[in-house]
Design an enzyme around this catalytic site. Structure first.
Site, PDB file in Angstrom:
ATOM      1  CB  CYS A 130      -0.958   0.001   1.182  1.00 34.87           C
ATOM      2  SG  CYS A 130      -0.226  -0.490   2.737  1.00 34.87           S
ATOM      3  CG  HIS A 244      -0.835   4.082   4.590  1.00 33.46           C
ATOM      4  ND1 HIS A 244      -1.374   3.755   5.821  1.00 33.46           N
ATOM      5  CD2 HIS A 244      -0.371   2.930   4.060  1.00 33.46           C
ATOM      6  CE1 HIS A 244      -1.235   2.452   6.020  1.00 33.46           C
ATOM      7  NE2 HIS A 244      -0.632   1.920   4.991  1.00 33.46           N
TER       8      HIS A 244
HETATM    9  C1  2RA Z   1       1.023  -1.899   6.712  1.00 32.58           C
HETATM   10  N1  2RA Z   1       1.815  -1.765   4.430  1.00 32.58           N
HETATM   11  O1  2RA Z   1       0.653  -0.748   6.559  1.00 32.58           O
HETATM   12  C2  2RA Z   1       1.611  -2.671   5.561  1.00 32.58           C
HETATM   13  C3  2RA Z   1       0.737  -3.826   5.169  1.00 32.58           C
HETATM   14  N2  2RA Z   1      -0.549  -3.410   4.767  1.00 32.58           N
HETATM   15  O2  2RA Z   1       0.947  -2.531   7.790  1.00 32.58           O
END
Ligand code: 2RA
Length: 342
Positions: A130, A244
């Site tokens: 991601c 994120h």
């Molecule tokens: C996380 N990118 O954010 C890793 C797995 N999704 O934990």
């Protein structure tokens, strides 16, 4: 023709988003099978107004399907992905199991669609991590227009990156902290996440780099076809439920002008630029305008170094970062007629 589709990991954070997005898509589905671990048997989901019951992956010997989406962790993908592919499925894997395998394309349809021009020999296509997806989708117009010297970034990764366990760690941990407790952390989190930040996502390797930081380098190089791309990062878990964020510093070989950068980002499909004036405007995880877009703000040239550019990138890690990209891979595979194998 209507396709048989299986979702392995159907009850997880990504799996549930994938069912929703698949239902809203125009992909013709003959039969949808929801597969998960045995403790999820009997749970149900609605798909295009029909009830689907979750089956146990370990207790079925009928694994023939056209497309198998995997989002149940690397061990399940490593064990079952090749078995589904051997039965003719195109496996679209969300885990880290095959991303660096030379026989497995690592695909971002907006960036390297030609990687899926033909059916991979392995029958498996890997979905990038991601934090890599939003990074590379924002970088693509800039690294193709200008020569890059190095990229330095810090990620601010939501709890949902750790799945439903991660979300629970944050929500129940916050309640516990408000009641004065510290509370244990879920097994995926080295320390409690509530009212905290954790500079570790994934295991830490001997050289001090975490698995997440290693993924960013390796996957970005493979997707962009830039094996010598200089990129370094610190991946941080933050007390945000979903979405994120990344603070990215790109040092180019030559000076760049803010107007050029704005123009490139505005023209990039699926990228939403926040630049009300010259420098105002930025996205935040709680107020994402479109869960399918990569949102970019705080775009600014370093006043001390005209070759340096900062950008702030935010995206829904469950959609952009996983389920939506997997669905776009499926649509690309259908368009390229690479469904259905041996
Ligand atoms: C996380 N990118 O954010 C890793 C797995 N999704 O934990």
């Amino acid at each position: 023709r209507p396709l048989d589709i299986s979702i392995i990991g159907a009850t997880g954070a990504v799996g549930t988003v994938l069912i929703k997005l698949l239902g809203a898509s125009h992909i013709p589905v003959n039969r949808l099978r929801l597969l998960a671990s045995s403790n999820s048997i009997g749970r149900q989901s609605t798909f295009r107004d029909e009830i689907c019951f979750v089956e146990s992956l370990g207790e079925t010997d009928d694994i023939k399907t056209d497309i198998a989406f995997f989002s149940a962790g690397g061990a399940v993908s490593a064990k079952w992905g090749p078995l589904f592919a051997a039965q003719g499925a195109l496996v679209i894997d969300n885990s880290n199991a095959f991303r660096m395998d030379p026989d497995v394309p690592l695909v971002l349809p907006q960036v390297n669609p030609s990687a899926l021009a033909v059916r991979p020999r392995s029958g498996i296509v890997a979905n990038p991590n991601c934090s890599t997806i939003q990074l590379v989708r924002a970088l693509r117009p800039l690294v193709t227009a200008f020569d890059v010297h190095q990229i330095i970034l810090t990620t601010y990764q939501a709890a949902s990156g750790g799945g439903l366990i991660g979300i629970d760690e944050l929500l129940s941990g916050t309640r516990t902290a408000l009641d004065g407790g510290a509370g244990p952390s879920a097994e995926r989190f080295p320390v409690p996440l509530a009212f905290n930040v954790i500079p570790q996502v994934g295991e830490t390797a001997p050289e001090g780099v975490t698995l997440e930081e290693r993924k960013l380098i390796q996957e970005s190089r493979k997707i962009l076809g830039m094996p010598h791309l200089q990129l370094t990062s610190t991946c941080v878990r933050v007390p945000v439920v979903n979405g994120h964020s990344e603070a990215i510093y790109i040092e180019f070989e030559e000076p760049v002008r803010l107007e050029q950068v704005h123009e490139l980002l505005v023209k990039e499909p699926g990228v939403r630029l926040f630049a009300d004036g010259i420098h105002e405007g930025y996205p935040t995880p709680r107020f994402l305008e479109d869960p399918a877009d990569v949102h970019v703000g705080r775009v600014r040239v370093n006043p001390e170094n005209p070759r340096g550019l900062w950008i702030w990138v935010v995206a829904d890690n469950l959609q952009v970062g996983a389920a939506l990209n997997a669905l776009l891979i499926a649509q690309l595979a259908i368009a390229n007629n690479v469904i259905g194998g041996t």
